[in-house]
Scaffold this motif. Sequence first.
Motif, PDB file in Angstrom:
ATOM      1  N   LYS A  40       0.825  -1.200   0.000  1.00 53.02           N
ATOM      2  CA  LYS A  40       0.000   0.000   0.000  1.00 53.02           C
ATOM      3  C   LYS A  40       0.864   1.256   0.000  1.00 53.02           C
ATOM      4  O   LYS A  40       1.699   1.443   0.889  1.00 53.02           O
ATOM      5  N   PHE A  41       0.656   2.095  -1.010  1.00 54.33           N
ATOM      6  CA  PHE A  41       1.429   3.323  -1.165  1.00 54.33           C
ATOM      7  C   PHE A  41       0.481   4.517  -1.288  1.00 54.33           C
ATOM      8  O   PHE A  41      -0.661   4.381  -1.723  1.00 54.33           O
ATOM      9  N   VAL A  42       0.988   5.690  -0.928  1.00 53.51           N
ATOM     10  CA  VAL A  42       0.232   6.927  -1.087  1.00 53.51           C
ATOM     11  C   VAL A  42       0.589   7.577  -2.415  1.00 53.51           C
ATOM     12  O   VAL A  42      -0.283   7.952  -3.204  1.00 53.51           O
ATOM     13  N   GLU A  43       1.877   7.702  -2.693  1.00 56.51           N
ATOM     14  CA  GLU A  43       2.314   8.350  -3.936  1.00 56.51           C
ATOM     15  C   GLU A  43       3.790   8.076  -4.173  1.00 56.51           C
ATOM     16  O   GLU A  43       4.527   7.680  -3.256  1.00 56.51           O
ATOM     17  N   ALA A  44       4.209   8.277  -5.436  1.00 57.23           N
ATOM     18  CA  ALA A  44       5.631   8.236  -5.797  1.00 57.23           C
ATOM     19  C   ALA A  44       5.970   9.517  -6.542  1.00 57.23           C
ATOM     20  O   ALA A  44       5.167  10.019  -7.334  1.00 57.23           O
ATOM     21  N   ARG A  45       7.150  10.049  -6.277  1.00 56.89           N
ATOM     22  CA  ARG A  45       7.594  11.276  -6.936  1.00 56.89           C
ATOM     23  C   ARG A  45       9.062  11.142  -7.324  1.00 56.89           C
ATOM     24  O   ARG A  45       9.787  10.313  -6.770  1.00 56.89           O
ATOM     25  N   GLN A  46       9.485  12.007  -8.269  1.00 57.09           N
ATOM     26  CA  GLN A  46      10.881  12.018  -8.678  1.00 57.09           C
ATOM     27  C   GLN A  46      11.312  13.431  -9.049  1.00 57.09           C
ATOM     28  O   GLN A  46      10.476  14.337  -9.204  1.00 57.09           O
ATOM     29  N   SER A  47      12.618  13.618  -9.159  1.00 62.63           N
ATOM     30  CA  SER A  47      13.174  14.958  -9.370  1.00 62.63           C
ATOM     31  C   SER A  47      12.817  15.535 -10.726  1.00 62.63           C
ATOM     32  O   SER A  47      12.685  16.754 -10.882  1.00 62.63           O
ATOM     33  N   SER A  48      12.645  14.692 -11.731  1.00 62.28           N
ATOM     34  CA  SER A  48      12.285  15.135 -13.073  1.00 62.28           C
ATOM     35  C   SER A  48      11.793  13.920 -13.856  1.00 62.28           C
ATOM     36  O   SER A  48      11.986  12.775 -13.423  1.00 62.28           O
ATOM     37  N   THR A  49      11.181  14.178 -15.024  1.00 61.50           N
ATOM     38  CA  THR A  49      10.655  13.079 -15.844  1.00 61.50           C
ATOM     39  C   THR A  49      11.071  13.259 -17.300  1.00 61.50           C
ATOM     40  O   THR A  49      11.001  14.366 -17.852  1.00 61.50           O
ATOM     41  N   TRP A  50      11.509  12.196 -17.904  1.00 63.46           N
ATOM     42  CA  TRP A  50      11.894  12.185 -19.309  1.00 63.46           C
ATOM     43  C   TRP A  50      10.717  12.607 -20.179  1.00 63.46           C
ATOM     44  O   TRP A  50       9.595  12.136 -19.994  1.00 63.46           O
ATOM     45  N   THR A  51      10.969  13.498 -21.106  1.00 65.02           N
ATOM     46  CA  THR A  51       9.893  14.030 -21.950  1.00 65.02           C
ATOM     47  C   THR A  51       9.850  13.387 -23.328  1.00 65.02           C
ATOM     48  O   THR A  51       9.099  13.828 -24.196  1.00 65.02           O
ATOM     49  N   GLY A  52      10.641  12.346 -23.521  1.00 65.16           N
ATOM     50  CA  GLY A  52      10.661  11.656 -24.799  1.00 65.16           C
ATOM     51  C   GLY A  52       9.422  10.804 -25.020  1.00 65.16           C
ATOM     52  O   GLY A  52       8.470  10.805 -24.220  1.00 65.16           O
ATOM     53  N   THR A  53       9.434  10.030 -26.077  1.00 62.21           N
ATOM     54  CA  THR A  53       8.266   9.269 -26.525  1.00 62.21           C
ATOM     55  C   THR A  53       7.702   8.355 -25.454  1.00 62.21           C
ATOM     56  O   THR A  53       6.470   8.271 -25.271  1.00 62.21           O
ATOM     57  N   TYR A  54       8.561   7.666 -24.714  1.00 60.01           N
ATOM     58  CA  TYR A  54       8.081   6.636 -23.792  1.00 60.01           C
ATOM     59  C   TYR A  54       7.857   7.145 -22.369  1.00 60.01           C
ATOM     60  O   TYR A  54       7.461   6.386 -21.497  1.00 60.01           O
ATOM     61  N   GLY A  55       8.121   8.415 -22.133  1.00 57.26           N
ATOM     62  CA  GLY A  55       7.856   8.967 -20.813  1.00 57.26           C
ATOM     63  C   GLY A  55       8.742   8.365 -19.742  1.00 57.26           C
ATOM     64  O   GLY A  55       9.878   7.984 -19.989  1.00 57.26           O
ATOM     65  N   GLY A  56       8.207   8.240 -18.521  1.00 56.67           N
ATOM     66  CA  GLY A  56       8.987   7.676 -17.413  1.00 56.67           C
ATOM     67  C   GLY A  56       8.489   8.152 -16.070  1.00 56.67           C
ATOM     68  O   GLY A  56       9.273   8.493 -15.182  1.00 56.67           O
ATOM     69  N   ALA A  57       7.171   8.166 -15.864  1.00 55.72           N
ATOM     70  CA  ALA A  57       6.564   8.688 -14.638  1.00 55.72           C
ATOM     71  C   ALA A  57       7.005   7.915 -13.406  1.00 55.72           C
ATOM     72  O   ALA A  57       7.284   6.707 -13.466  1.00 55.72           O
ATOM     73  N   ALA A  58       7.030   8.596 -12.279  1.00 55.24           N
ATOM     74  CA  ALA A  58       7.506   8.006 -11.021  1.00 55.24           C
ATOM     75  C   ALA A  58       6.670   6.812 -10.591  1.00 55.24           C
ATOM     76  O   ALA A  58       7.180   5.854  -9.997  1.00 55.24           O
ATOM     77  N   GLY A  59       5.370   6.840 -10.880  1.00 55.37           N
ATOM     78  CA  GLY A  59       4.481   5.775 -10.445  1.00 55.37           C
ATOM     79  C   GLY A  59       4.746   4.428 -11.085  1.00 55.37           C
ATOM     80  O   GLY A  59       4.285   3.392 -10.593  1.00 55.37           O
ATOM     81  N   ARG A  60       5.494   4.415 -12.177  1.00 57.88           N
ATOM     82  CA  ARG A  60       5.794   3.143 -12.848  1.00 57.88           C
ATOM     83  C   ARG A  60       6.597   2.200 -11.955  1.00 57.88           C
ATOM     84  O   ARG A  60       6.555   0.981 -12.137  1.00 57.88           O
ATOM     85  N   ALA A  61       7.348   2.734 -11.024  1.00 64.56           N
ATOM     86  CA  ALA A  61       8.199   1.896 -10.172  1.00 64.56           C
ATOM     87  C   ALA A  61       7.404   1.151  -9.105  1.00 64.56           C
ATOM     88  O   ALA A  61       7.958   0.284  -8.415  1.00 64.56           O
ATOM     89  N   ILE A  62       6.118   1.460  -8.962  1.00 63.45           N
ATOM     90  CA  ILE A  62       5.289   0.751  -7.977  1.00 63.45           C
ATOM     91  C   ILE A  62       3.999   0.245  -8.616  1.00 63.45           C
ATOM     92  O   ILE A  62       2.978   0.100  -7.954  1.00 63.45           O
ATOM     93  N   ASP A  63       4.070  -0.049  -9.926  1.00 65.55           N
ATOM     94  CA  ASP A  63       2.867  -0.496 -10.637  1.00 65.55           C
ATOM     95  C   ASP A  63       2.731  -2.016 -10.696  1.00 65.55           C
ATOM     96  O   ASP A  63       1.810  -2.546 -11.302  1.00 65.55           O
ATOM     97  N   GLY A  64       3.680  -2.734 -10.081  1.00 63.17           N
ATOM     98  CA  GLY A  64       3.619  -4.189 -10.053  1.00 63.17           C
ATOM     99  C   GLY A  64       4.258  -4.878 -11.231  1.00 63.17           C
ATOM    100  O   GLY A  64       4.340  -6.111 -11.272  1.00 63.17           O
ATOM    101  N   HIS A  65       4.752  -4.124 -12.206  1.00 63.27           N
ATOM    102  CA  HIS A  65       5.370  -4.706 -13.394  1.00 63.27           C
ATOM    103  C   HIS A  65       6.894  -4.655 -13.274  1.00 63.27           C
ATOM    104  O   HIS A  65       7.462  -3.597 -13.029  1.00 63.27           O
ATOM    105  N   THR A  66       7.533  -5.796 -13.476  1.00 58.37           N
ATOM    106  CA  THR A  66       8.985  -5.878 -13.316  1.00 58.37           C
ATOM    107  C   THR A  66       9.729  -5.955 -14.651  1.00 58.37           C
ATOM    108  O   THR A  66      10.926  -6.226 -14.666  1.00 58.37           O
ATOM    109  N   ASN A  67       9.050  -5.714 -15.743  1.00 59.92           N
ATOM    110  CA  ASN A  67       9.670  -5.737 -17.073  1.00 59.92           C
ATOM    111  C   ASN A  67      10.804  -4.715 -17.142  1.00 59.92           C
ATOM    112  O   ASN A  67      10.604  -3.530 -16.863  1.00 59.92           O
TER     113      ASN A  67
END
Length: 328
Positions: A40-67
Amino acid sequence: MKIALAFCLLAVFLKSTSYANGSRDQVIFGSSTDSVLVKKFVEARQSSTWTGTYGGAAGRAIDGHTNGNFNARTCTHSSCRGETNPWWYVKLQSSKVISKVVIYNRQDCCASRLAGAVIGIGSSNFPPFTRNQRCGTISSDMTKVTRIEVVCNQPIIGQYVSVRLPGTNCLTLCEVQIYESVSVTPFITARQSSTYYEGGAAIRAIDGNIDTRYLYGRASCTHTARQRNPWWYADFGSLKTVSKVVIYNRGDCCADRLGDAQVRVGGTTVAPFTRNTQCGGTITQVMIRSNPVEIECHRPITGRYVSVYIPGNNKILSLCEVKVYSRQ
């Protein structure tokens, strides 16, 4: 249809947390310790986010996917554009006693970028997280594997878990898993309403064996006779404050028997334990689809006894382990 109730194991865990009023939970080390994945998490944050095609939001690190493939859009990614000391953190739903952090690193390229990353745990979400304690640092050799396990030298209490990368490299995390350290405190006794003639003593629910099979000579689970309103309870020996109860249900058959069970905490051992306070809601068939079954108390409950009770006729009660998270 015959219905039976069996219990396989009950263990008690106490965690350590500091509160604003000065009170403090204590980690009471008993017969063994365990590591439980925090979900159980409240939120994830990061210092900056890649603005390229595939993005890179902080929440991806706690989405349950290990790919570990960044193009699969399951990894975070900082901007990499002149940024120094990029960071990422997650806020847990509440403070935990954390024993280790597992990071799934990027695999399609750039795995070595994570070398030197510092894992911090504590009560601060202010970069560079120097108020928090260091769990460990990722070495160059550790980045050569997909799953990086950072074990703290000792459990650390905190609501925030951070990853900080000194220097100018990009920070990418494909998944972060956080493990809470729990300590097992033995009960002094356990009792139940009846015992099945082929075995299933109440003490099995507090014997430290988490095997979820009653059959085939495993002797891991309790088991009552078929009866009206079967029950089981265990005695701490002193007052504890319980926040959550986790039950390992039977896995070899009959998991649905645990439906409609009530978990209560209090000072009486008189069934049906209605003088004691119920922890969470009644166990539903939906809850039973997961094993173990987690019951969160609506608020912490103080008591000496923890009971499990199933109302109705022709019931059998089986528990393969019950972990009780308590606060002293």
